[in-house]
Design a protein around this motif. Sequence first.
Motif, PDB file in Angstrom:
ATOM      1  N   GLY A   1      -3.347   5.436  -0.582  1.00 47.12           N
ATOM      2  CA  GLY A   1      -3.902   4.571  -1.625  1.00 47.12           C
ATOM      3  C   GLY A   1      -4.557   3.339  -1.046  1.00 47.12           C
ATOM      4  O   GLY A   1      -4.645   3.175   0.176  1.00 47.12           O
ATOM      5  N   GLN A   2      -5.011   2.467  -1.925  1.00 46.85           N
ATOM      6  CA  GLN A   2      -5.621   1.223  -1.490  1.00 46.85           C
ATOM      7  C   GLN A   2      -4.561   0.123  -1.416  1.00 46.85           C
ATOM      8  O   GLN A   2      -3.506   0.218  -2.043  1.00 46.85           O
ATOM      9  N   ILE A   3      -4.874  -0.928  -0.683  1.00 46.55           N
ATOM     10  CA  ILE A   3      -3.976  -2.068  -0.581  1.00 46.55           C
ATOM     11  C   ILE A   3      -4.027  -2.845  -1.895  1.00 46.55           C
ATOM     12  O   ILE A   3      -5.108  -3.138  -2.408  1.00 46.55           O
TER      13      ILE A   3
ATOM     14  N   GLN B   1       0.846  -1.198   0.000  1.00 44.30           N
ATOM     15  CA  GLN B   1       0.000   0.000   0.000  1.00 44.30           C
ATOM     16  C   GLN B   1       0.879   1.244   0.000  1.00 44.30           C
ATOM     17  O   GLN B   1       1.851   1.330   0.746  1.00 44.30           O
TER      18      GLN B   1
ATOM     19  N   GLU C   1      -5.221  -0.247   9.221  1.00 40.01           N
ATOM     20  CA  GLU C   1      -4.656   0.011   7.889  1.00 40.01           C
ATOM     21  C   GLU C   1      -4.384  -1.307   7.160  1.00 40.01           C
ATOM     22  O   GLU C   1      -4.720  -1.457   5.981  1.00 40.01           O
TER      23      GLU C   1
ATOM     24  N   GLY D   1      -7.506  -3.219   5.552  1.00 37.20           N
ATOM     25  CA  GLY D   1      -8.368  -2.511   4.602  1.00 37.20           C
ATOM     26  C   GLY D   1      -8.690  -3.328   3.363  1.00 37.20           C
ATOM     27  O   GLY D   1      -8.129  -4.410   3.142  1.00 37.20           O
ATOM     28  N   PRO D   2      -9.605  -2.808   2.532  1.00 39.07           N
ATOM     29  CA  PRO D   2      -9.975  -3.513   1.295  1.00 39.07           C
ATOM     30  C   PRO D   2      -8.794  -3.592   0.333  1.00 39.07           C
ATOM     31  O   PRO D   2      -7.910  -2.744   0.342  1.00 39.07           O
ATOM     32  N   ARG D   3      -8.821  -4.628  -0.520  1.00 38.30           N
ATOM     33  CA  ARG D   3      -7.712  -4.884  -1.447  1.00 38.30           C
ATOM     34  C   ARG D   3      -8.157  -4.789  -2.900  1.00 38.30           C
ATOM     35  O   ARG D   3      -9.285  -5.105  -3.244  1.00 38.30           O
ATOM     36  N   LEU D   4      -7.190  -4.407  -3.743  1.00 41.99           N
ATOM     37  CA  LEU D   4      -7.330  -4.470  -5.186  1.00 41.99           C
ATOM     38  C   LEU D   4      -6.312  -5.489  -5.689  1.00 41.99           C
ATOM     39  O   LEU D   4      -5.215  -5.582  -5.149  1.00 41.99           O
TER      40      LEU D   4
END
Length: 135
Positions: free
Chosen positions: A73-75, A69, A123, A126-129
């Motif tokens: 930004g996103q994870i 991350q 942290e 968190g949601p993942r991409l």
Amino acid sequence: MEIVKRPATMKLPGAWFTGDAWADVIYRGEGDSRARANMVRFAPGARTAWHSHGLGQALYIVEGIALIQSRGGQIVEAHPGEVVWTPAGEEHWHGAAPDQFMAHLALWETDDVDWLDHVTDAEYSGPRLLARDLA
């Protein structure tokens, strides 16, 4: 040609990591060379603290699931064979998913690393991409 003697595996310090992680120095340039390469192995749930590199860092995922991350930004979830690049000065963290070991080859130049605060459990969770969806 020179055969480079590798130092022993080192346990990485709690000041920079949450959980257990170990590194094997693959290459550390000397003289004019700034090249660095470490194989880093993370126990499930282990991760770096937030940090940045003076000239950036590439991570080649070898096994397991890596979580990476950038600050704000996103994870990103990366799998074996995928490469993630963080540019110079970009604050980021990386580590293993909570349920399996992870290993990556870290490639960077110079020892110019700015170590910051630890990644909180919130942290980390968190949601993942998926990295493949971002390529």
